[in-house]
Scaffold this motif. Structure first.
Motif, short mmCIF file in Angstrom:
data_model
loop_
_atom_site.label_atom_id
_atom_site.label_comp_id
_atom_site.label_asym_id
_atom_site.label_seq_id
_atom_site.Cartn_x
_atom_site.Cartn_y
_atom_site.Cartn_z
N GLY A 26 0.85 -1.18 0.00
CA GLY A 26 0.00 0.00 0.00
C GLY A 26 0.89 1.23 0.00
N ILE A 27 0.60 2.18 -0.90
CA ILE A 27 1.48 3.35 -1.05
C ILE A 27 0.64 4.62 -0.89
N ASP A 28 0.92 5.37 0.16
CA ASP A 28 0.31 6.69 0.33
C ASP A 28 1.18 7.69 -0.44
N VAL A 29 0.55 8.51 -1.29
CA VAL A 29 1.30 9.30 -2.27
C VAL A 29 1.10 10.79 -2.07
N PRO A 30 1.78 11.40 -1.10
CA PRO A 30 1.86 12.87 -1.08
C PRO A 30 2.84 13.34 -2.16
N LYS A 31 3.14 14.62 -2.15
CA LYS A 31 3.99 15.19 -3.21
C LYS A 31 5.46 14.82 -3.05
N LYS A 32 5.98 14.81 -1.80
CA LYS A 32 7.42 14.69 -1.60
C LYS A 32 7.87 13.36 -1.01
N VAL A 33 7.01 12.72 -0.19
CA VAL A 33 7.43 11.50 0.53
C VAL A 33 6.36 10.43 0.39
N LEU A 34 6.79 9.22 0.06
CA LEU A 34 5.87 8.08 -0.05
C LEU A 34 5.91 7.27 1.24
N MET A 35 4.73 6.90 1.74
CA MET A 35 4.62 6.01 2.88
C MET A 35 4.21 4.64 2.35
N VAL A 36 5.07 3.65 2.52
CA VAL A 36 4.86 2.34 1.89
C VAL A 36 4.74 1.27 2.97
N VAL A 37 3.70 0.46 2.83
CA VAL A 37 3.46 -0.65 3.76
C VAL A 37 3.30 -1.92 2.94
N VAL A 38 3.95 -3.00 3.37
CA VAL A 38 3.84 -4.30 2.69
C VAL A 38 3.18 -5.28 3.65
N ILE A 39 2.11 -5.93 3.17
CA ILE A 39 1.35 -6.89 3.99
C ILE A 39 1.21 -8.19 3.20
N ASP A 40 1.36 -9.31 3.89
CA ASP A 40 1.14 -10.62 3.28
C ASP A 40 -0.36 -10.91 3.34
N ALA A 41 -1.01 -10.96 2.18
CA ALA A 41 -2.47 -11.15 2.13
C ALA A 41 -2.89 -12.49 2.71
N SER A 42 -1.99 -13.47 2.70
CA SER A 42 -2.33 -14.79 3.27
C SER A 42 -2.27 -14.77 4.80
N MET A 43 -1.60 -13.75 5.37
CA MET A 43 -1.54 -13.58 6.83
C MET A 43 -1.76 -12.10 7.15
N PRO A 44 -2.97 -11.59 6.91
CA PRO A 44 -3.22 -10.16 7.03
C PRO A 44 -3.02 -9.59 8.43
N GLU A 45 -3.01 -10.46 9.46
CA GLU A 45 -2.84 -9.97 10.83
C GLU A 45 -1.37 -9.86 11.22
N SER A 46 -0.47 -10.32 10.35
CA SER A 46 0.95 -10.24 10.67
C SER A 46 1.42 -8.79 10.61
N LYS A 47 2.54 -8.52 11.27
CA LYS A 47 3.06 -7.16 11.34
C LYS A 47 3.54 -6.71 9.96
N PRO A 48 3.07 -5.57 9.47
CA PRO A 48 3.48 -5.13 8.13
C PRO A 48 4.88 -4.54 8.13
N GLU A 49 5.54 -4.62 6.97
CA GLU A 49 6.81 -3.94 6.76
C GLU A 49 6.51 -2.50 6.35
N ASP A 66 -0.12 9.15 7.75
CA ASP A 66 1.04 8.52 7.18
C ASP A 66 0.84 7.03 6.88
N PHE A 67 1.54 6.16 7.65
CA PHE A 67 1.55 4.73 7.36
C PHE A 67 0.17 4.09 7.53
N LYS A 68 -0.65 4.63 8.43
CA LYS A 68 -1.99 4.04 8.62
C LYS A 68 -2.82 4.14 7.35
N ASP A 69 -2.66 5.25 6.60
CA ASP A 69 -3.39 5.39 5.34
C ASP A 69 -2.96 4.31 4.35
N ALA A 70 -1.64 4.06 4.27
CA ALA A 70 -1.13 3.04 3.35
C ALA A 70 -1.58 1.64 3.79
N GLU A 71 -1.55 1.39 5.09
CA GLU A 71 -1.99 0.08 5.58
C GLU A 71 -3.48 -0.13 5.33
#
Length: 286
Positions: free
Chosen positions: A7-30, A95-100
């Motif tokens: 998941g990528i939140d896209v403001p103008k200058k900085v990207l907030m990126v979160v990676v989640i394993d869809a097979s284990m959605p409750e695991s801690k995201p990167e 920030d990251f919550k929007d991407a998650e």
């Protein structure tokens, strides 16, 4: 089986990126931050591929999502979500919550996704949309010219059907160059005008000030520039859509359409509109 989504939140200058394993959605995201300069986007791509990301979702924030999309497009499946469908409960950004939240709502099928065509069709869109904008600019410019003529107390648009037709332009250029004699101006009108010579002379009997003539000259220069750019775009569009010439010709035969409209429709929805599963979904998108 692991299936990672970014998941990528896209403001103008900085990207907030979160990676989640869809097979284990409750695991801690990167989580990771990236700037939006070209070198940083390349680092984003390298990191996502190292994480094994197969799909990414981002919001359609202004135009800032485009460069991110173009960088990632060759390497993974992409989704573009309409921003309002990913709003926080109270409309606050975090920030990251929007991407998650983007990823979790994508998994839950709760996002409204936008149609993003392939690269070739996007180039058609860019060309036809630029031409459409120039056409609208031309209409606005004509309105401005009519307003200026009203200040000059000249009623040319009443006696000619097309103010920017051949006769109208000859008269406007003469006005801009300083001709004030209504009889001389009337001689520039075409014989096919649907008005008498007396009516044309009356319509051209105004009170043009030097400032008016200077403004009219500037407007005519802008008109020439717009017309030249539209002509160039016509050539570029015809060349870009040459492989789809048969489809353009068929669609142009539909009552109420023409070549311009056919090119614009194909640029927006594609040659076969196969992206849309049904006629009702196609109509809803339109």
């Amino acid at each position: 089986m692991s299936y990672k989504i970014a998941g990528i939140d896209v403001p103008k200058k900085v990207l907030m990126v979160v990676v989640i394993d869809a097979s284990m959605p409750e695991s801690k995201p990167e989580r990771r931050r990236f700037a939006t300069m070209p070198s940083d986007l390349r680092r984003l791509l390298t990191w996502l591929r190292a994480q094994g990301v197969e799909e990414a979702v981002m919001e359609s924030t202004a135009q800032y999502w485009r460069s991110v999309w173009l960088e990632l497009e060759p390497y993974m499946r992409l989704q573009l979500a309409q921003a309002f469908s990913n709003r926080a409960p109270r409309g606050r950004k975090h920030d990251f919550k929007d991407a998650e939240r983007l990823v979790r709502r994508l998994i839950a099928n709760e996002l409204i996704l936008s149609f993003v065509p392939d690269g070739e069709q996007r180039s058609w869109r860019n060309l036809t949309r630029m031409k459409l904008q120039l056409t609208r600019d031309r209409v606005r410019l004509q309105s401005q010219m009519e307003c200026l003529l009203e200040e000059m107390r000249i009623k040319l648009s009443i006696v000619v059907s097309d103010l920017l037709g051949a006769s109208g332009l000859r008269i406007l250029h003469a006005l801009a160059e300083g001709e004030t004699n209504p009889k001389q101006l009337a001689l520039l009108g075409d014989d096919r005008l649907k008005c008498s010579e007396e009516q044309l002379v009356d319509a051209l009997t105004g009170r043009a000030q030097p400032m008016h003539r200077q403004m009219l000259g500037l407007q005519l220069e802008r008109l020439q520039l717009i017309d030249g750019q539209i002509a160039k775009l016509n050539g570029l569009i015809a060349q870009a859509m040459k492989p789809q010439q048969d489809a353009v010709i068929r669609l142009a035969e539909v009552p109420g359409l023409g070549v311009d409209s056919a090119q614009q429709v194909i640029a927006e929805v594609g040659v076969k509109a196969s992206t849309f599963p049904s006629a009702s979904e196609f109509a809803s998108w339109l």
